[in-house]
Scaffold this motif. Structure first.
Motif, PDB file in Angstrom:
ATOM      1  N   ASN A  63     -12.310   5.276 -10.807  1.00  0.00           N
ATOM      2  CA  ASN A  63     -11.461   5.093  -9.644  1.00  0.00           C
ATOM      3  C   ASN A  63     -11.999   5.949  -8.498  1.00  0.00           C
ATOM      4  N   HIS A  64     -11.396   5.861  -7.346  1.00  0.00           N
ATOM      5  CA  HIS A  64     -11.915   6.556  -6.172  1.00  0.00           C
ATOM      6  C   HIS A  64     -11.888   8.073  -6.336  1.00  0.00           C
ATOM      7  N   THR A 110     -11.243   5.247   1.679  1.00  0.00           N
ATOM      8  CA  THR A 110      -9.902   4.946   1.179  1.00  0.00           C
ATOM      9  C   THR A 110      -9.037   6.204   1.121  1.00  0.00           C
ATOM     10  N   LEU A 111      -9.579   7.281   0.580  1.00  0.00           N
ATOM     11  CA  LEU A 111      -8.780   8.484   0.372  1.00  0.00           C
ATOM     12  C   LEU A 111      -8.629   9.352   1.619  1.00  0.00           C
ATOM     13  N   THR A 150      -4.057   4.242   3.719  1.00  0.00           N
ATOM     14  CA  THR A 150      -4.733   3.561   2.611  1.00  0.00           C
ATOM     15  C   THR A 150      -4.657   4.386   1.337  1.00  0.00           C
ATOM     16  N   LYS A 151      -4.612   5.720   1.452  1.00  0.00           N
ATOM     17  CA  LYS A 151      -4.476   6.585   0.283  1.00  0.00           C
ATOM     18  C   LYS A 151      -3.121   6.357  -0.386  1.00  0.00           C
ATOM     19  N   ASP A 190      -1.299   3.638  -0.272  1.00  0.00           N
ATOM     20  CA  ASP A 190      -1.368   2.320  -0.906  1.00  0.00           C
ATOM     21  C   ASP A 190      -2.177   2.379  -2.204  1.00  0.00           C
ATOM     22  N   TYR A 191      -3.313   3.094  -2.160  1.00  0.00           N
ATOM     23  CA  TYR A 191      -4.173   3.203  -3.334  1.00  0.00           C
ATOM     24  C   TYR A 191      -3.462   3.954  -4.464  1.00  0.00           C
ATOM     25  N   ASP A 192      -2.820   5.087  -4.133  1.00  0.00           N
ATOM     26  CA  ASP A 192      -2.093   5.861  -5.137  1.00  0.00           C
ATOM     27  C   ASP A 192      -0.982   5.027  -5.772  1.00  0.00           C
ATOM     28  N   GLU A 247      -0.906   1.781  -6.064  1.00  0.00           N
ATOM     29  CA  GLU A 247      -1.521   0.776  -6.926  1.00  0.00           C
ATOM     30  C   GLU A 247      -1.949   1.388  -8.263  1.00  0.00           C
ATOM     31  N   ILE A 248      -2.465   2.604  -8.234  1.00  0.00           N
ATOM     32  CA  ILE A 248      -2.856   3.280  -9.476  1.00  0.00           C
ATOM     33  C   ILE A 248      -1.628   3.507 -10.350  1.00  0.00           C
TER      34      ILE A 248
END
Length: 165
Positions: free
Chosen positions: A3-4, A58-59, A64-65, A67-69, A71-72
């Motif tokens: 992952n990122h 992303t981070l 976007t961070k 949203d990414y967190d 999603e994880i």
């Protein structure tokens, strides 16, 4: 596939609320140096420069961070077969179903595992997830998860916007 956070060498700080933009930038630079094709000591770099750059972009952007967190967390809640993380359940409740602690300013709920305050939610966590109206959190004592649904009244929404500015 990493992952990122893992791509930047920050896997151990994945849900660390104290992770700063400077921490992410430093990790990005370290990862680029470590995995650059011309500098790598081994036969091939485990991460590509492109994957490291995408992870940083992303981070490093707060929106976007978030949203990414999110999603994880959703992906982990759905994950039943991973040997490292096994989530035995996901309960869905309304924020109003949780108890509120005036002293700490936190919402909480006991868990089936016996943990008195297994699920704890802060105002900051609610703000981060305000555009979705739901938050997923794990129990502090076991592998159960709780999806908390909530709505924002117009007055509260204005307070969030004012606080963000």
């Amino acid at each position: 596939m990493a992952n990122h956070y893992e791509a930047l060498g920050l896997g151990h700080r994945q849900f660390d609320g104290s992770l700063t933009a400077q921490d992410i930038k430093q990790a990005y630079r370290r990862a680029l140096l470590e995995h650059h094709p011309d500098k790598a000591q081994t036969g091939g770099a485990s991460q590509t420069v492109d994957s490291i750059t995408v992870a940083y972009k992303t981070l490093s952007d707060p929106d976007t961070k978030v949203d990414y967190d999110r999603e994880i967390r959703l992906q982990q809640a759905r994950n039943k077969g991973d040997d490292k993380i096994f989530h035995t359940g996901l309960d869905i409740v309304d924020l109003d179903d949780l108890d509120y602690d005036d002293e700490t300013g936190e919402w909480w709920r006991g868990c089936r595992c016996g943990q008195d305050r297994g699920f704890v939610i802060t105002e900051d966590e609610l703000e981060k997830e305000s555009r979705y109206g739901e938050l997923i959190t794990g129990c502090k004592g076991c592998s159960l998860w709780l999806k908390v649904l909530f709505g924002i009244e117009e007055d509260e929404e204005e307070d969030f916007k004012t606080a963000a500015e």
